[in-house]
Write an enzyme that holds these catalytic residues in place. Structure first.
Site, PDB file in Angstrom:
ATOM      1  N   GLY A 143       0.819  -1.214   0.000  1.00  0.00           N
ATOM      2  CA  GLY A 143       0.000   0.000   0.000  1.00  0.00           C
ATOM      3  C   GLY A 143       0.846   1.254   0.000  1.00  0.00           C
ATOM      4  N   GLU A 261      12.227  -4.621  -6.233  1.00  0.00           N
ATOM      5  CA  GLU A 261      11.243  -4.790  -7.304  1.00  0.00           C
ATOM      6  C   GLU A 261      11.861  -4.532  -8.666  1.00  0.00           C
ATOM      7  OE1 GLU A 261       7.700  -2.417  -6.652  1.00  0.00           O
ATOM      8  OE2 GLU A 261       6.683  -4.337  -6.469  1.00  0.00           O
TER       9      GLU A 261
HETATM   10  C1  LIG Z   1       0.263  -3.238 -12.893  1.00  0.00           C
HETATM   11  C2  LIG Z   1       0.528  -2.269 -11.809  1.00  0.00           C
HETATM   12  C3  LIG Z   1       0.617  -2.717 -10.506  1.00  0.00           C
HETATM   13  C4  LIG Z   1       0.858  -1.819  -9.476  1.00  0.00           C
HETATM   14  N1  LIG Z   1       0.894  -2.295  -8.199  1.00  0.00           N
HETATM   15  C5  LIG Z   1       1.070  -1.432  -7.179  1.00  0.00           C
HETATM   16  C6  LIG Z   1       1.042  -1.913  -5.848  1.00  0.00           C
HETATM   17  O1  LIG Z   1       0.866  -3.098  -5.600  1.00  0.00           O
HETATM   18  N2  LIG Z   1       1.189  -1.028  -4.849  1.00  0.00           N
HETATM   19  C7  LIG Z   1       1.399   0.306  -5.083  1.00  0.00           C
HETATM   20  O2  LIG Z   1       1.565   1.044  -4.139  1.00  0.00           O
HETATM   21  N3  LIG Z   1       1.427   0.793  -6.354  1.00  0.00           N
HETATM   22  C8  LIG Z   1       1.254  -0.045  -7.397  1.00  0.00           C
HETATM   23  N4  LIG Z   1       1.262   0.439  -8.692  1.00  0.00           N
HETATM   24  C9  LIG Z   1       1.383   1.865  -8.910  1.00  0.00           C
HETATM   25  C10 LIG Z   1       2.673   2.321  -9.530  1.00  0.00           C
HETATM   26  O3  LIG Z   1       3.716   2.296  -8.598  1.00  0.00           O
HETATM   27  C11 LIG Z   1       2.428   3.733 -10.089  1.00  0.00           C
HETATM   28  O4  LIG Z   1       1.503   3.602 -11.140  1.00  0.00           O
HETATM   29  C12 LIG Z   1       3.657   4.416 -10.584  1.00  0.00           C
HETATM   30  O5  LIG Z   1       4.524   4.722  -9.525  1.00  0.00           O
HETATM   31  C13 LIG Z   1       3.320   5.692 -11.347  1.00  0.00           C
HETATM   32  O6  LIG Z   1       2.439   6.528 -10.683  1.00  0.00           O
HETATM   33  P1  LIG Z   1       1.115   7.058 -11.411  1.00  0.00           P
HETATM   34  O7  LIG Z   1       0.429   5.923 -12.019  1.00  0.00           O
HETATM   35  O8  LIG Z   1       0.384   7.889 -10.451  1.00  0.00           O
HETATM   36  O9  LIG Z   1       1.619   7.970 -12.601  1.00  0.00           O
HETATM   37  P2  LIG Z   1       2.057   9.506 -12.536  1.00  0.00           P
HETATM   38  O10 LIG Z   1       3.074   9.700 -11.502  1.00  0.00           O
HETATM   39  O11 LIG Z   1       0.847  10.376 -12.488  1.00  0.00           O
HETATM   40  O12 LIG Z   1       2.748   9.668 -13.941  1.00  0.00           O
HETATM   41  C14 LIG Z   1       2.030   9.793 -15.192  1.00  0.00           C
HETATM   42  C15 LIG Z   1       3.061   9.965 -16.304  1.00  0.00           C
HETATM   43  O13 LIG Z   1       3.833  11.150 -16.070  1.00  0.00           O
HETATM   44  C16 LIG Z   1       5.209  10.820 -15.996  1.00  0.00           C
HETATM   45  N5  LIG Z   1       5.868  11.652 -14.984  1.00  0.00           N
HETATM   46  C17 LIG Z   1       5.557  11.788 -13.674  1.00  0.00           C
HETATM   47  N6  LIG Z   1       6.416  12.611 -13.061  1.00  0.00           N
HETATM   48  C18 LIG Z   1       7.326  13.004 -13.998  1.00  0.00           C
HETATM   49  C19 LIG Z   1       8.464  13.854 -13.996  1.00  0.00           C
HETATM   50  N7  LIG Z   1       8.869  14.476 -12.895  1.00  0.00           N
HETATM   51  N8  LIG Z   1       9.129  13.998 -15.154  1.00  0.00           N
HETATM   52  C20 LIG Z   1       8.730  13.381 -16.287  1.00  0.00           C
HETATM   53  N9  LIG Z   1       7.671  12.573 -16.363  1.00  0.00           N
HETATM   54  C21 LIG Z   1       6.967  12.390 -15.234  1.00  0.00           C
HETATM   55  C22 LIG Z   1       5.235   9.369 -15.590  1.00  0.00           C
HETATM   56  O14 LIG Z   1       6.458   8.763 -15.928  1.00  0.00           O
HETATM   57  C23 LIG Z   1       4.063   8.810 -16.343  1.00  0.00           C
HETATM   58  O15 LIG Z   1       4.425   8.541 -17.673  1.00  0.00           O
HETATM   59  C24 LIG Z   1       1.020  -0.437  -9.745  1.00  0.00           C
HETATM   60  C25 LIG Z   1       0.929   0.014 -11.062  1.00  0.00           C
HETATM   61  C26 LIG Z   1       0.683  -0.880 -12.089  1.00  0.00           C
HETATM   62  C27 LIG Z   1       0.592  -0.362 -13.493  1.00  0.00           C
END
Ligand SMILES: Cc1cc2nc3c(=O)[nH]c(=O)nc-3n(C[C@H](O)[C@H](O)[C@H](O)COP(=O)(O)OP(=O)(O)OC[C@H]3O[C@@H](n4cnc5c(N)ncnc54)[C@H](O)[C@@H]3O)c2cc1C
Lengths: 395, 315
Positions: A143, A261
């Site tokens: 989480g 990871e």
């Molecule tokens: C299959 C799957 C399983 C997952 N399982 C878990 C889990 O078990 N537990 C958990 O806690 N999380 C989990 N996650 C979440 C995952 O860690 C996040 O999706 C990831 O860290 C990205 O965050 P976000 O989706 O909010 O994207 P955002 O941070 O909103 O990013 C959106 C886009 O903007 C880009 N971006 C963001 N900031 C910047 C920057 N400073 N410069 C340039 N580009 C940027 C990103 O690279 C991305 O392309 C999972 C995700 C997936 C897809």
């Protein structure tokens, strides 16, 4: 300086530039393949399909691995493991991921929750939590992410308020894999008010998912059922013995978890197996011969970059940039191979399930590959880590 | 399992890098373009001092690793000398890999007798038959004329040639990334160093992934040449293909990051990009290499976690 062949031959000890994993690892690979052949039904696509029987297969398989002493091959002996080398651990990861991770959600407990508890837990926590993971009895979820804290994880706002000798936790988590089936959660929450340094105050809690105040809502997605979830924490109690690694020290735990990871998911292994299986069943289409050859090279390169990160772990000097480089290569390779295989399947790409080519494995792989460059830290974040390393103090 | 280079090989490579630096680094290539005879003088002497003529990469894995490091060091300065052919001499004649038609060889004028071989290992003797092309992209390229087939096939030597030329390309792109890092760190636009722009940072990161991937593949391939000498042709073609494709993207990116300066001979990146072209284009480019690789995999398999190509390669 002149090359002096005679001096070179005096090199003693372990030989350099040798990619043979050795007999023990080869035997381990053989045993794992045999167990998979015996226990896992053909065409198995992992624990998270629409068929609940698939989840049972994973649970049974974990018990079987535990019985054989193979579930915790890489754990230290003092925690009930076999004390295997990082290369044996790599073999386990490769064989599992190649065969659609028949351990189901349990790989998380084995790959990082257990090791994090070993590193940060109290003696009591180790005694309480490690044996069930080692026995294949328990599923953990992670989480961390929140609706407003994705890549910028340190800005998470789930709060833990002191209450008596424990805490009351309130907030929302999202994208939590397997939360619906998990018994326990490693939960990141903030203690105290946010300071200028966002990492401060983050604290890790180990909470049972059936505790009062926790609710889980599955999120429909292009991945399998049960995969992504939202978790709501409403005034959830956590005792003082459920803090992992000390109050305010959660960021160290997160860093360690993410480092595990990044190298833990060896996606190249499934690419390798699917390219092999497809060619065996359907043949390589004439149109794609060159692209197929490129895919084989890409898979090899991704694997070697992952080995470099493992080698640094083995030598006790893991670097973030090396792990990020490996992840950039491995995740993009995953998507490229998915694309090559879809090109090969042409209009049959849209079919799913046992009647689809390679029993639906290619279709399943393509869908999951789309998530590869996002899950556990997006590749943009990996690029930031790599460029920081390259530019060093220059920037 | 240990993907690290033997320390002797790394030290030997470091010694070579120092020797090439004292030739002036890329200035040696600049000088040779003005006075091609310079290659046979200072450059040949530096290689002799390094004992490059005593080093046979085919002898054992340690020697092969030392040769790889020598080639990488040569690539970093695009040393104006046929280092890979020199390392693979047979009876004094250096080895070039050629296509089916023209026998076109970089620095072909530096030796009177050559051994040339096609990718499938057919070998023949050859000697220089033309003057240097003396073009921007092929300053030292010479056509040879055939001097009669040789009975002894050159499969293994060709595999070494393809592999060591990939090590040379590794040196080129490694240096190209360093040059780009230096340039974007120093150059200010919009009031800040170019390196502070994320678009620039991300391009560098991708280039670094390319370099590190080729580095690991080069090392692995050297190991394969000894671990499975009968079936290493696909491995050699694979590293060659990967070198060509990585060079294309890394050189394009790093030259682009230099702006107009990247096209000027005063800047090292321009010399690297020009002088490496014969290595990338001869005997042929990536598309044909990919097809050759596909054929080789079908015949001999491809070492991996699961079987590919020929059934005999299951393992
Ligand atoms: C299959 C799957 C399983 C997952 N399982 C878990 C889990 O078990 N537990 C958990 O806690 N999380 C989990 N996650 C979440 C995952 O860690 C996040 O999706 C990831 O860290 C990205 O965050 P976000 O989706 O909010 O994207 P955002 O941070 O909103 O990013 C959106 C886009 O903007 C880009 N971006 C963001 N900031 C910047 C920057 N400073 N410069 C340039 N580009 C940027 C990103 O690279 C991305 O392309 C999972 C995700 C997936 C897809």
């Amino acid at each position: 300086m002149i090359w002096a062949p005679s001096s070179a031959q005096t090199t003693s000890g372990e030989s350099d530039l040798d990619y043979d994993f050795g007999d023990r690892a080869a035997e381990l690979r053989g045993r794992l393949r045999q167990l998979i052949a015996d226990e896992i039904p053909p065409g198995y696509l992992g624990a998270f399909t629409d068929d609940p029987a698939d989840l049972e297969v994973a649970q049974r398989f974990c018990h079987r691995l535990a019985d054989e002493g193979l579930l915790t091959v890489a754990w230290p002996k003092e925690y009930g493991g076999a004390g295997g080398s990082v290369w044996e651990q790599t073999v386990v990861r490769e064989e599992m991921w190649a065969h659609h991770e028949p351990r189901g959600a349990q790989y998380m407990g084995l790959n990082w929750v257990g090791p994090a508890i070993m590193a940060f837990g109290t003696d009591e926590q180790k005694q309480r939590f490690l044996p069930p993971i080692a026995a294949g009895d328990v599923i953990w979820c992670q989480g961390f992410s929140e609706p407003d804290a994705g890549s910028d994880l340190a800005s998470l706002t789930t709060r833990a308020e002191p209450d008596g000798d424990g805490w009351r936790i309130t907030g929302q988590k999202i994208w939590t894999s397997y939360a619906e089936m998990a018994q326990w959660c490693v939960l990141a929450a903030r203690v105290g008010t946010a300071t200028a340094k966002k990492h401060e105050g983050i604290t890790m809690f180990l909470v049972p998912m059936d505790r009062e105040g926790i609710s889980v809502r599955p999120i429909r997605s292009m991945l399998g059922r049960h995969h992504l979830n939202e978790c709501f924490f409403d005034d959830v109690w956590a005792g003082p013995d459920e803090v992992l690694g000390g109050v305010g020290n959660g960021w160290s735990v997160i860093r360690r978890a993410l480092a595990h990871e990044r190298v833990g998911i060896v996606r190249y292994a499934r690419c390798d197996r699917l390219l092999s299986a497809f060619a065996e069943e359907e043949g390589v289409p004439e149109l794609l011969r060159a692209r197929w050859a490129r895919a084989l090279v890409d898979v090899r390169v991704a694997r070697l970059l992952a080995y470099r990160a493992v080698r640094e772990q083995e030598a006790g000097e893991p670097r973030d940039a090396t792990a990020s480089i490996a992840r950039l290569a491995v995740t993009q390779c995953d998507q490229q191979v998915a694309e090559v295989l879809f090109q090969a399947q042409e209009d049959r790409s849209l079919e799913a399930g046992a009647d689809a080519p390679v029993a639906g494995a290619v279709e399943d792989h393509w869908r999951y590959a789309q998530a590869a460059t996002v899950a556990s830290g997006t590749i943009e974040i990996q690029r930031m880590i790599v460029s920081r390393h390259l530019l060093g103090g220059r920037k | 399992m240990n993907p690290d280079l033997p320390s002797e090989a790394a030290e030997y490579g470091a010694g070579a890098a120092r020797a090439f630096a004292s030739l002036g680094g890329l200035d040696a290539a600049r000088r040779a373009e003005v006075d091609p005879a310079e290659r046979g003088r200072s450059v040949a002497r530096a290689l002799e001092a390094l004992g490059a003529d005593q080093l046979d990469p085919r002898a054992d894995p340690d020697a092969a690793a030392a040769a790889g490091e020598l080639c990488r060091a040569a690539g970093r300065v695009m040393l104006p000398y046929p280092v890979v052919p020199l390392l693979l001499r047979t009876g004094g004649a250096p080895l070039a890999v050629v296509g089916e038609g023209r026998l076109r060889v970089d620095h072909g004028d530096l030796f009177d007798e050559w051994r040339v071989a096609t990718v499938d290992g057919r070998a023949q003797a050859a000697k220089p038959a033309s003057s240097r092309l003396a073009t921007k992209l092929g300053p030292f390229v010479v056509d040879l004329s055939p001097g009669g087939p040789q009975a002894e096939p050159a499969h293994r030597d060709v595999a070494f040639h393809l592999t060591l030329s990939a090590w040379l390309v590794l040196g080129v792109i490694e240096r190209a990334v360093e040059l780009a890092v230096e340039h974007v760190s120093g150059r200010v636009q919009f009031g800040q160093a170019l390196s502070s722009f994320q678009a620039v940072q991300f391009q560098l990161a991708d280039a670094a992934v390319g370099v590190e991937g080729l580095r690991e593949l080069c090392r692995f391939t050297l190991w394969r040449l000894f671990a499975d000498p009968e079936r290493c042709q696909p491995d050699a073609l694979a590293v060659r293909l990967h070198a060509l494709e990585t060079a294309r993207t890394v050189l394009r990116t790093t030259q682009q990051l230099h702006g107009a300066a990247g096209l000027c001979d005063e800047y090292d990146i321009s010399i690297l990009c020009r002088h490496v072209q014969p290595c990338l284009r001869l005997p042929f480019g990536s598309e044909r290499t990919a097809l050759e690789l596909a054929g080789a995999v079908e015949r001999m398999g491809f070492d991996s976690l699961f079987p590919h190509g020929a059934r005999s390669a299951v393992g």
